[in-house]
Write a protein that holds these residues in place. Sequence first.
Motif, PDB file in Angstrom:
ATOM      1  N   GLY A   1       0.821  -1.199   0.000  1.00 29.35           N
ATOM      2  CA  GLY A   1       0.000   0.000   0.000  1.00 29.35           C
ATOM      3  C   GLY A   1       0.855   1.250   0.000  1.00 29.35           C
ATOM      4  N   PRO A   2       0.237   2.386  -0.345  1.00 26.69           N
ATOM      5  CA  PRO A   2       0.963   3.654  -0.340  1.00 26.69           C
ATOM      6  C   PRO A   2       1.237   4.105   1.088  1.00 26.69           C
ATOM      7  CG  PRO A   2      -1.352   4.036  -0.784  1.00 26.69           C
ATOM      8  CD  PRO A   2      -1.174   2.549  -0.686  1.00 26.69           C
ATOM      9  N   MET A   3       2.184   5.033   1.229  1.00 23.66           N
ATOM     10  CA  MET A   3       2.524   5.527   2.559  1.00 23.66           C
ATOM     11  C   MET A   3       1.350   6.297   3.177  1.00 23.66           C
ATOM     12  SD  MET A   3       5.548   4.449   3.144  1.00 23.66           S
ATOM     13  CE  MET A   3       6.226   5.441   4.474  1.00 23.66           C
ATOM     14  N   ARG A   4       0.596   6.993   2.295  1.00 21.74           N
ATOM     15  CA  ARG A   4      -0.539   7.783   2.797  1.00 21.74           C
ATOM     16  C   ARG A   4      -1.823   7.281   2.174  1.00 21.74           C
ATOM     17  NH1 ARG A   4       2.089  13.846   2.537  1.00 21.74           N
ATOM     18  NH2 ARG A   4       3.596  13.525   4.198  1.00 21.74           N
ATOM     19  N   ASP A   5      -2.909   7.459   2.889  1.00 19.86           N
ATOM     20  CA  ASP A   5      -4.222   7.056   2.403  1.00 19.86           C
ATOM     21  C   ASP A   5      -4.538   7.790   1.098  1.00 19.86           C
ATOM     22  OD1 ASP A   5      -6.763   6.231   2.044  1.00 19.86           O
ATOM     23  OD2 ASP A   5      -7.595   7.162   3.850  1.00 19.86           O
ATOM     24  N   SER A   6      -4.835   7.013   0.052  1.00 15.25           N
ATOM     25  CA  SER A   6      -5.106   7.613  -1.258  1.00 15.25           C
ATOM     26  C   SER A   6      -6.598   7.864  -1.464  1.00 15.25           C
ATOM     27  CB  SER A   6      -4.606   6.665  -2.351  1.00 15.25           C
ATOM     28  OG  SER A   6      -5.365   5.460  -2.307  1.00 15.25           O
TER      29      SER A   6
END
Lengths: 301, 279
Positions: free
Chosen positions: B30-35
């Motif tokens: 997953g990405p580092m920040r919520d997309s």
Amino acid sequence: MPDPVLTRRSVLAGVLVTVLGAIPRGLPAGERPVAKVRRGYHKGRCGQLHYRVARTLAAGGQRPLLCLHGTPYSGRIYESLLAVLGTDRIAIAADTPGYGDSDPPASPPSMADYAAAIGDLIDACRFDELDLLGSQGGSALAVELARQRPQQVRRIALLSAPVFTRAEADERRGQLGPVELTAEGSHLAAAWRRLVGRAMPGWTLDHVASQFPDVLRRPAISWWGDKATLDYSLADRLPDLRQPILVLNPQDELQEQTRRARTLAANIEFRELPGWRLGFLDIRADELARIVRDFLNARGA
Amino acid sequence: MRGVPDMTRAVVERQYVDSRFGQSHLYRAGPMRDSGKRPLVCFHMSPHSGLYFEDLLAEMGRDRLAVAIDTPGFGNSDAPLARPTIADFAAAMGDVVQALGIATADVLGDHTGSKVALEFARQRPAQVERMILLSLGVWTDEESAHGVAEAPRELHEDGRTPVMWWTRAVRMSMKGRSIDKMGRNFFATQLHHRTTHWGHVAAAGYRAQDALLQVEKPIMVLNPEDDLYAITPRAQPYLVHPASHIRNLPGWGPGFLEVKTPEVAALVRTFLDGPNADT
């Protein structure tokens, strides 16, 4: 979506919950006591480190035991033994980096590198002291861990000790390299027959099939563990240790090398295990657990 | 000791959570920040494990949480004590999704995993938005009966059983799939040798037709040129949502998730995130 699972603090908490808070399994009347084996990951210097752990609520008093496998296997080899030893202590088996489900290092590690990576798991478990059990190459890893952590490691049991002469190490080093995969699967047949050929009576094809997948993992780098073992001189390192050491010598491909450990130091207790070949960790788990317990629980640690 | 990270791929990590059959194992990226994008949950074919999706997770994980769960009795997930149905598999997947705190997700299944995905959506309609099925066994009752008869693998001293699995995989793989790539995943097909046929047996006993009629979600069925190439199109009459469709992928065969990862990710993103994604 927030990802609470991958924060450093929660990863550490996860290890502690899995290792120290594993769910006990009830004991049906008349059956021998066994502990439930659970699995988990710890995030360390080589990425994710996979481990198995067994304990019951009754597990108290005895020091934790950390088991280290030979290559190209994984902590899976200890599943039967963990279930037995986990009844009176926390019993853990780690997958060495690059083996089983542990992430591989970026380049061929030394035995000191492997030991440091396993040390990350010990730190996460917050053990004040512990005992070690090694098998084949895992015996060299146990010795190096004990050397790096002389205060923490109290007793060491070794299942085979790869005490190679310089000539043997040179010769074996020349044979190391990636497993060549062939379209017709000859590499699979060879790996399977190697296990079958080393098996002791009672270790069935079902056992072989259970062990086999680990031998197939990461064929390009599965020789790294052997290289670290060959580069690590047990003959020089074993005499440095002050802890009591039990060397068990099963009738495997290292029988001759293991015998050399007998006279390396006064704190080494040596025992032959004639007839014990590949598979004894499964089919002699109870007997082995008795031998190991007698040694680990003795006074003087 | 770790190498330089590849910034064009999300890091794939593994995790255990508890489910009704014991420990369930999963792969996640997953990405580092919520997309703000919905998580994607993937169910694999049998035998195999979530590792089969590793390349796709690394790609999809760049902009959303992407998860592939080892089906109970496959990969590192504990097996049920008795032979499970697709409904049992899906219920355990529900335990995992709940344990991960995922409220709503898109789901992707492959072969047996397509049926697990369908049943998952049938059991948890409020939690599924869109679905992608990679090949789907839409079997007649007679064909299902044949599949149910599958038995555990026979083992031989000479190792011919894993060799047979390997040579078949080599023979069936699409052009461009390297032996080294196959060697990375092959071990997963050799795990749980006593019960690994349970996946095919469960899939054969599950009527995809009935589930398709009950699941009123947008479904994209991808039909690569694999063992189900002639079977998957049978799903067409049972697709009830107006956005549902079948897309043939001639020339794509087993291994396309590895060989065609960017193309698959583009297809998946277009369907999940495109202008009609909220229909």
